[in-house]
Scaffold this active site. Structure first.
Site, PDB file in Angstrom:
ATOM      1  N   HIS A  69      16.359 -30.994  50.762  1.00 25.73           N
ATOM      2  CA  HIS A  69      16.320 -31.558  49.401  1.00 25.73           C
ATOM      3  C   HIS A  69      17.623 -32.291  49.049  1.00 25.73           C
ATOM      4  CE1 HIS A  69      12.580 -29.383  48.148  1.00 25.73           C
ATOM      5  NE2 HIS A  69      13.003 -28.520  49.037  1.00 25.73           N
ATOM      6  N   ASN A 142       7.777 -27.095  44.011  1.00 24.90           N
ATOM      7  CA  ASN A 142       7.460 -28.331  44.730  1.00 24.90           C
ATOM      8  C   ASN A 142       6.282 -29.038  44.064  1.00 24.90           C
ATOM      9  OD1 ASN A 142       9.420 -28.094  46.716  1.00 24.90           O
ATOM     10  ND2 ASN A 142       8.059 -27.126  48.208  1.00 24.90           N
ATOM     11  N   HIS A 333      18.149 -21.692  41.768  1.00 28.43           N
ATOM     12  CA  HIS A 333      17.962 -20.448  42.509  1.00 28.43           C
ATOM     13  C   HIS A 333      16.694 -19.744  42.004  1.00 28.43           C
ATOM     14  CE1 HIS A 333      18.522 -16.694  44.404  1.00 28.43           C
ATOM     15  NE2 HIS A 333      19.825 -16.724  44.537  1.00 28.43           N
TER      16      HIS A 333
HETATM   17 FE1  HDE Z   1      14.123 -24.135  49.172  1.00 27.06          FE
HETATM   18  N1  HDE Z   1      16.085 -24.343  49.604  1.00 27.06           N
HETATM   19  N2  HDE Z   1      13.936 -22.769  50.629  1.00 27.06           N
HETATM   20  N3  HDE Z   1      12.095 -24.063  48.889  1.00 27.06           N
HETATM   21  N4  HDE Z   1      14.235 -25.550  47.781  1.00 27.06           N
HETATM   22  C1  HDE Z   1      16.941 -25.185  49.008  1.00 27.06           C
HETATM   23  O1  HDE Z   1      19.074 -24.582  48.234  1.00 27.06           O
HETATM   24  C2  HDE Z   1      14.969 -22.120  51.220  1.00 27.06           C
HETATM   25  C3  HDE Z   1      11.215 -23.268  49.549  1.00 27.06           C
HETATM   26  C4  HDE Z   1      13.256 -25.959  46.935  1.00 27.06           C
HETATM   27  O2  HDE Z   1      17.094 -29.690  43.498  1.00 27.06           O
HETATM   28  C5  HDE Z   1      18.381 -24.953  49.401  1.00 27.06           C
HETATM   29  O3  HDE Z   1      20.565 -25.433  46.774  1.00 27.06           O
HETATM   30  C6  HDE Z   1      14.475 -21.072  52.091  1.00 27.06           C
HETATM   31  C7  HDE Z   1       9.943 -23.244  48.889  1.00 27.06           C
HETATM   32  C8  HDE Z   1      13.753 -26.998  46.063  1.00 27.06           C
HETATM   33  O4  HDE Z   1      18.826 -28.489  44.062  1.00 27.06           O
HETATM   34  C9  HDE Z   1      18.291 -23.753  50.358  1.00 27.06           C
HETATM   35  C10 HDE Z   1      13.108 -21.155  51.998  1.00 27.06           C
HETATM   36  C11 HDE Z   1      10.092 -24.076  47.811  1.00 27.06           C
HETATM   37  C12 HDE Z   1      15.086 -27.177  46.423  1.00 27.06           C
HETATM   38  C13 HDE Z   1      16.800 -23.476  50.363  1.00 27.06           C
HETATM   39  C14 HDE Z   1      12.783 -22.202  51.078  1.00 27.06           C
HETATM   40  C15 HDE Z   1      11.441 -24.580  47.836  1.00 27.06           C
HETATM   41  C16 HDE Z   1      15.360 -26.263  47.495  1.00 27.06           C
HETATM   42  C17 HDE Z   1      19.139 -26.134  49.900  1.00 27.06           C
HETATM   43  C18 HDE Z   1      12.091 -20.318  52.753  1.00 27.06           C
HETATM   44  C19 HDE Z   1       9.037 -24.450  46.777  1.00 27.06           C
HETATM   45  C20 HDE Z   1      16.063 -28.173  45.825  1.00 27.06           C
HETATM   46  C21 HDE Z   1      20.123 -26.500  48.818  1.00 27.06           C
HETATM   47  C22 HDE Z   1      11.997 -19.010  52.282  1.00 27.06           C
HETATM   48  C23 HDE Z   1       8.568 -23.333  46.013  1.00 27.06           C
HETATM   49  C24 HDE Z   1      16.720 -27.643  44.586  1.00 27.06           C
HETATM   50  C25 HDE Z   1      19.980 -25.491  47.817  1.00 27.06           C
HETATM   51  C26 HDE Z   1      17.621 -28.692  43.989  1.00 27.06           C
HETATM   52  C27 HDE Z   1      16.617 -26.112  48.098  1.00 27.06           C
HETATM   53  C28 HDE Z   1      16.288 -22.450  51.059  1.00 27.06           C
HETATM   54  C29 HDE Z   1      11.447 -22.565  50.790  1.00 27.06           C
HETATM   55  C30 HDE Z   1      11.905 -25.498  46.851  1.00 27.06           C
HETATM   56  C31 HDE Z   1      18.877 -23.975  51.735  1.00 27.06           C
HETATM   57  C32 HDE Z   1      15.302 -20.143  52.935  1.00 27.06           C
HETATM   58  C33 HDE Z   1       8.703 -22.436  49.296  1.00 27.06           C
HETATM   59  C34 HDE Z   1      12.965 -27.749  44.993  1.00 27.06           C
HETATM   60  O5  HDE Z   1      18.982 -22.644  49.886  1.00 27.06           O
END
Ligand code: HDE
Length: 663
Positions: A69, A142, A333
């Site tokens: 993202h 999402n 978060h």
């Molecule tokens: Fe994320 N995801 N994600 N994700 N995600 C990040 O956090 C992660 C997942 C989502 O505009 C990171 O600050 C893991 C699902 C958005 O700043 C990180 C798993 C969904 C955004 C991270 C998921 C999301 C992130 C990278 C599997 C939809 C952007 C930078 C368990 C429900 C937020 C950060 C923004 C961002 C980890 C799966 C949505 C790496 C480990 C499912 C919208 O922490």
């Protein structure tokens, strides 16, 4: 709404008016263009402290981009709940219809780096920060309601597979490559989400017209301590729209900022993007009433079975003042929750609860990122956490521990009845194991449900999406394995993709035997409102000022964005008339075209413009004079969505549909 001949900068705030420039230590600066040197042509002197500070600060301007993202854009706004939801939750912002809660939203793509194009085929992030009076609630969702994996431990694998391949760092911003489709074929739980991503949902037209989903099952908990399973939805009031793939690809070159500009400009013009918040609620006693596991993030709760209750509205009405300070430093978060909201045992959600703080610590340089203005709650923060990098507070007092007598035990804890957060007391028993639940193992039924629910054009686009992406793979084995997976969902899809990418369709038809549909999955369920639609008015020859003014008036009255494109006609005052030329305008940047012509032949640029608009199924309006000259072009002037009229009002009829698929 506005002729594009406007000064876009007019809304950007003036700053530091009349103030002197200083160093970061507050010393007034007398010279900011020449370093201190010995003589005019002599060596520079390190004692020029302003020079050293300016360069040092510049050297450290970049921070690590988000691992996923990375490419995103945000805006401020507000949220209001329509009615008191205390039946379900004690959350203050969901139980006080009179309150307005400030929000900050960041939209993003997943795969590409910070500078990648907006219009790639990808899932879009839709992260909302609610600054409630009881603390921050982040809904980090999402635009697609399901996810590729079921357990957080597989997230690094998924992301390593979809990101540019490590040996050549290609491709940027997309999943059309071997490692992603290899992952898809070897990890069948990704099937359902992949089908969504290959459909029109993967190429949204803009951020204003996407849906948002919390994806996971959360809990709502009311004052009496009763809990409900819940899924969160955002429904756009501007309807739901996508690009066509050819258009999305062209836009990746013509305007890589297409989505962020649309959001920024809509807000500047006062055409505020809006979403209604929807809840799907399942009572605890209904937990096992469905043919899917309600904790499985690769499953939707079909709206025909569990209706969405619309409970509130979010309006984005203010652009950020500075993208880095606000959008880039925003730290979302899924674990930022408030009393009245709690987690479910979805293993994907549980894993996310670790990852987000961890990633902010390296991205934002330490554990005090909550003190950055965009991340600060609106209510007061009081606890015994101290020190660490970039501490912004000056704490007073002697005690920084609990319990204490020296400071009357303050700050003190608060019982649940008075607003303290208390985790929902769920009874859990079991053996410690590393095993996926059998109830998570149906990977294909809902992929089929989704395909069954699409209209024929939407289904055809999905075939095209798969064909493009799998077709881009170099390994024949990967292509074959991917098609074998599709064969487990839908035979026609497998057959058509196999033929397009040049592999065999498996002999045995293993498709899901079901005609089940959900009426809410097609994008065509949403009406597309007229306001905000953009029209390119092509000027071919000398059109009178009077005619142009009549058009401008009708467009403005209908809140349409428009541009007069071409060469400035004779006898027209300079401050009125052409706003774009054929070098700056392009059909992909507009929703429709309107051709105004005098008796002269059509310019080749006009013909090309109309042909591409026509090819992308968008409304085409030509005046009578132009219609006579389009005979030898690729346009069938009798096809649907082609209107012949000299009247500006024809737009009301022409723009009721965004795309004319039956052309
Ligand atoms: Fe994320 N995801 N994600 N994700 N995600 C990040 O956090 C992660 C997942 C989502 O505009 C990171 O600050 C893991 C699902 C958005 O700043 C990180 C798993 C969904 C955004 C991270 C998921 C999301 C992130 C990278 C599997 C939809 C952007 C930078 C368990 C429900 C937020 C950060 C923004 C961002 C980890 C799966 C949505 C790496 C480990 C499912 C919208 O922490």
């Amino acid at each position: 709404m506005e002729n594009k001949k406007t000064d876009q900068l007019k809304h950007v705030e003036k700053h530091n008016e009349g103030k002197a420039m200083t160093t970061n230590n507050g010393v007034k600066i007398s010279e900011d263009e020449n370093t201190l040197t010995v003589g005019e042509r002599g060596p520079s002197l390190l004692e020029d402290f302003h020079f050293r500070e300016k360069i040092m600060h510049f050297d450290h301007e970049r921070i690590p981009e988000r691992i996923v993202h990375a490419r995103g854009f945000g805006a401020h706004g507000e949220f209001k709940v329509y009615k008191d939801l205390s039946e379900y939750t004690s959350a203050d912002f969901l139980t006080h219809p009179e309150k307005t809660t400030p929000v900050f939203v960041r939209f993003s793509t997943v795969q590409g780096s910070k500078g990648s194009p907006d219009t790639v085929r990808d899932v879009r992030g839709f992260a909302t920060k609610f600054y409630t009076d009881e603390g921050i609630f982040d809904l980090v969702g999402n635009d697609i309601p399901v996810f590729f994996i079921q357990d957080a431990i597989k997230f690094p694998d998924l992301i390593h597979a979809v990101k540019p391949e490590p040996h050549n760092e290609v491709p940027q911003g997309g999943s059309a490559h071997d490692t992603f489709w290899d992952f898809f074929a070897q990890n069948p739980e990704s099937t359902h989400t992949a089908v969504w991503a290959m459909s029109d949902r993967g190429i949204p037209k803009n951020f204003r017209q996407i849906e948002g989903f919390g994806v996971h099952t959360f809990r709502l908990v009311n004052r009496e301590g009763q809990s409900y399973f819940v899924k969160f939805h955002w429904k756009p009031t501007h309807g739901l729209e996508s690009l066509v793939w050819d258009e999305a690809q062209i836009l990746s070159g013509k305007d890589i900022d297409f989505h962020r500009k649309d959001l920024y400009e809509s807000i500047e013009k006062g055409d505020y993007p809006e979403w209604e918040l929807g809840l799907q609620i399942i009572k605890p006693e209904q937990e096992f009433d469905f043919d899917f596991d309600i904790l499985d993030p690769t499953k939707i709760w079909p709206e025909d079975q569990v209706p969405v209750e619309i409970v509130g509205k979010m309006t984005l009405n203010r652009n950020v003042s500075n993208v880095f300070d606000e959008t880039e430093q925003a730290a979302f978060h899924p674990g930022h929750i408030v009393p009245g909201i709690d987690f479910s045992n979805d293993p994907l959600l549980q894993g996310r609860l670790f990852s987000y703080t961890d990633t902010q610590i390296s991205r934002l340089g330490g554990p005090n990122f909550n003190q950055i203005p965009i991340n600060r709650p609106v209510n007061e923060v009081t606890n015994n956490q101290r020190d660490a990098m970039h501490q912004m507070n000056v704490h007073v007092g002697q005690t920084a521990y609990h319990k204490n007598a020296l400071n009357n035990n303050d700050p003190h804890t608060t019982p649940r009845e008075e607003g303290g957060y208390e985790h929902y007391q769920e009874k859990v028993e079991g053996r410690k194991i590393q095993k996926r639940s059998e109830s998570f193992k149906d990977y294909y039924s809902q992929a089929k449900l989704y395909l069954n629910s699409l209209t024929q054009p939407e289904y055809d686009h999905t075939v095209d999406g798969f064909s493009f992406e799998i077709g881009k793979c170099k390994s024949v084995m990967v292509k074959q394995n991917a098609v074998n997976q599709l064969n487990k969902v839908d035979r026609t899809l497998a057959e058509r993709v196999a033929a397009n990418v040049g592999v065999e369709v498996p002999e045995e038809n293993e498709e899901v035997q079901s005609d089940a549909k959900d009426s809410k999955l097609t994008m065509e369920k949403f009406d597309i409102p007229l306001p905000g639609h953009s029209v390119a008015v092509l000027i071919n020859g000398d059109i009178s000022e009077e005619t142009l003014k009549a058009f401008a008036k009708t467009f403005t009255e209908n809140k349409l964005n428009y541009a007069f494109v071409g060469k400035q006609p004779k006898n027209i005052s300079e401050e009125f008339g052409i706003t774009e030329t054929f070098d700056t305008a392009h059909p992909t940047l507009f929703d429709s075209v309107f051709v105004l012509s005098d008796d002269s032949d059509l310019l080749p640029e006009v013909e090309e413009f109309v042909e591409l608009t026509y090819k992308h199924h968008k409304p085409v309006i030509v005046d009578r004079s132009a219609s006579e000259k389009l005979g030898h072009s690729k346009i069938n002037i009798h096809a649907s969505g082609v209107f012949i009229s000299n009247e500006p009002e024809v737009i009301v009829e022409a723009f009721v549909r965004a795309r004319y698929w039956d052309r």
